[in-house]
Write a protein that holds these residues in place. Structure first.
Motif, PDB file in Angstrom:
ATOM      1  N   GLY A  39       0.826  -1.205   0.000  1.00 18.92           N
ATOM      2  CA  GLY A  39       0.000   0.000   0.000  1.00 18.92           C
ATOM      3  C   GLY A  39       0.861   1.255   0.000  1.00 18.92           C
ATOM      4  O   GLY A  39       2.010   1.242   0.439  1.00 18.92           O
ATOM      5  N   CYS A  41       1.014   4.665   1.640  1.00 17.03           N
ATOM      6  CA  CYS A  41       0.504   5.413   2.790  1.00 17.03           C
ATOM      7  C   CYS A  41       0.917   6.875   2.652  1.00 17.03           C
ATOM      8  O   CYS A  41       1.968   7.183   2.100  1.00 17.03           O
ATOM      9  N   PRO A 156      -3.281  -2.653   2.911  1.00 15.24           N
ATOM     10  CA  PRO A 156      -3.417  -1.421   3.704  1.00 15.24           C
ATOM     11  C   PRO A 156      -3.899  -1.642   5.139  1.00 15.24           C
ATOM     12  O   PRO A 156      -3.814  -0.732   5.966  1.00 15.24           O
ATOM     13  N   ALA A 160      -2.704   1.453   7.678  1.00 12.17           N
ATOM     14  CA  ALA A 160      -3.918   2.267   7.821  1.00 12.17           C
ATOM     15  C   ALA A 160      -4.921   1.585   8.757  1.00 12.17           C
ATOM     16  O   ALA A 160      -5.496   2.222   9.642  1.00 12.17           O
ATOM     17  N   GLY A 186      -7.100   7.049   3.165  1.00 11.99           N
ATOM     18  CA  GLY A 186      -6.720   5.665   3.434  1.00 11.99           C
ATOM     19  C   GLY A 186      -7.084   5.233   4.848  1.00 11.99           C
ATOM     20  O   GLY A 186      -7.781   4.234   5.054  1.00 11.99           O
ATOM     21  N   ALA A 313      -9.380  -2.823   2.294  1.00 13.80           N
ATOM     22  CA  ALA A 313      -9.400  -1.446   1.800  1.00 13.80           C
ATOM     23  C   ALA A 313     -10.034  -1.388   0.411  1.00 13.80           C
ATOM     24  O   ALA A 313     -10.015  -2.370  -0.335  1.00 13.80           O
ATOM     25  N   ILE A 315      -9.304  -0.190  -2.997  1.00 15.04           N
ATOM     26  CA  ILE A 315      -7.977   0.122  -3.544  1.00 15.04           C
ATOM     27  C   ILE A 315      -8.017   0.398  -5.038  1.00 15.04           C
ATOM     28  O   ILE A 315      -8.936  -0.025  -5.758  1.00 15.04           O
ATOM     29  N   ARG A 338      -7.118   3.896  -1.462  1.00 14.50           N
ATOM     30  CA  ARG A 338      -5.719   3.573  -1.215  1.00 14.50           C
ATOM     31  C   ARG A 338      -5.107   3.034  -2.496  1.00 14.50           C
ATOM     32  O   ARG A 338      -5.669   2.126  -3.133  1.00 14.50           O
TER      33      ARG A 338
END
Ligand code: NAP
Ligand code: ZN
Length: 347
Positions: A39, A41, A156, A160, A186, A313, A315, A338
């Protein structure tokens, strides 16, 4: 040493370049992980912007990734080659301080070793992150990825997700709690999903009115537009818990005013000095707190909870060669919610 490939900041410029990297040979308690998904961030963006490019401070971002174990050290019993695993933003801790003893390795008194930009406790090297095809990690800081979680969308969860999970749990969020989540990015979108799954009445707070449909789809009951003073005034003292995930420095006053008597504003977003008028806390006996990352037990519990509730997540998956585009779009707030890099293009 073993050689892999990754995306590295090579100077003060904000572009990452594909370069070969060295990973340590496995120690007895290490595993080697083929990184499949990592991911992106907002902390990675802060790190790239802050990077000075000094040759002794290499920066390879990435601290929420999933992949497959390829090799295990001689003393490892928790994993075997082929296991799907996940790694977050801490990869070691002292293991003996009061925090480590209660499973809060993220607060280790000797400072937890960060997944990138940290200092390895044994050889003093700077850790290089998950924007790379291989990572070598102490087995205690890798987690078996529960079956049923998509490995790309689960990545993530390891930064997150856990960063918002710990405060939600520590603040006792559950049925009957009124939660608001400020900043629908996120961290924020996962905070909404987790708070909803914990049974809380959940509201999103965003600058963007056009995220209202998304907020409802994520399970939020409503969305407060933070740029509309009337909406903020209307929500005064409405929430027991406000999780603030905003990535830029900002005045906490408007968010503290949304907290109900004896409630808490947990500020987990931008990490820097804040100015708070103490009267904002005095009126209503409010509390201001923070949190970051998670201990090993909480991380494992969060992954189990997500598997049970089908939470990952939302994404946008990009080949890792598009990492600079992802960072640029994240900077412009053009992400829902994300970016995840597919590292298979590094093979
Ligand atoms: P993100 O995906 O970019 O989301 C941040 C959200 O903040 C944006 O979607 C936006 O939401 C809101 N926002 C951005 N700029 C703003 C501004 N000037 N004023 C008001 N709202 C603004 O970032 P993220 O990855 O979730 O990370 C959020 C923050 O948490 C970052 O600062 C990151 O470094 C930090 N972080 C902390 C920890 C920890 O351990 N505590 C861990 C990970 C990340 P709207 O469009 O909805 O307004
Ligand atoms: Zn992070």
């Amino acid at each position: 040493m073993r050689t892999t490939v990754g995306w590295r900041a090579d100077g003060p410029a904000t572009t990452l370049r594909r370069m070969s990297l060295e990973r340590r040979d496995l120690r007895p308690d290490d595993i080697a992980v083929r990184v499949d998904y990592c991911g992106v961030c907002h902390t990675d963006l802060h790190a790239v912007h802050a990077h000075t490019g000094e040759s002794n401070a290499a920066l390879v971002p990435g601290h929420e990734f999933t992949g497959v174990v390829t090799e295990v050290g001689s003393e490892v019993t928790r994993f075997t080659a082929g296991d799907p695993v996940a790694v977050g933003n801490i990869v070691d801790s002292c293991g003996v301080c009061a925090m480590c003893r209660v499973g809060q390795e993220n607060f280790c008194h000797e400072f937890p070793t960060l997944t990138y930009g940290g200092t390895d406790r044994h050889d003093g090297s700077t850790t290089l992150g998950g924007y790379s095809r291989e990572y070598v990690v102490r087995d205690q800081f890798a987690y078996l990825l529960p079956a049923g979680l998509d490995p790309a969308a689960a990545a993530p969860l390891l930064c997150a997700g856990i960063t918002v999970w710990e405060p939600l749990r520590a603040l006792g969020v559950g049925p009957g709690t009124r939660v608001a989540v400020a900043g629908l990015g996120g961290l924020g979108h996962l905070a909404v999903k987790l708070a909803v799954a914990l049974g809380a009445g959940t509201t999103a707070i965003s600058r963007s009115a056009d995220k209202a449909d998304d907020a409802r789809r994520l399970g939020a009951h409503d969305l407060i537009v933070s740029t509309d003073p009337a909406q903020l005034a209307d929500a005064r003292e409405r929430f027991d818990v406000v999780i603030d995930t905003i990535s830029a420095p900002h005045d906490l006053g408007p968010y503290l005013r949304l907290v109900a008597m004896d409630g808490t504003l947990s500020h987990v977003g931008h990490l820097g000095p804040v100015t708070v008028q103490i009267t904002e806390l005095l009126v209503g006996r409010k509390k201001l707190s923070s949190a970051g990352s998670g201990g090993r037990p909480a991380t494992a519990a969060m992954l189990d909870f997500c598997a049970e509730h089908g939470i990952t997540a939302d994404i946008e998956l990009l080949p890792s060669a598009r990492v600079n585009e992802a960072l640029d779009r994240l900077q412009r707030n053009d992400v829902r919610y994300r970016f995840v890099l597919d590292l298979s293009d590094l093979s």
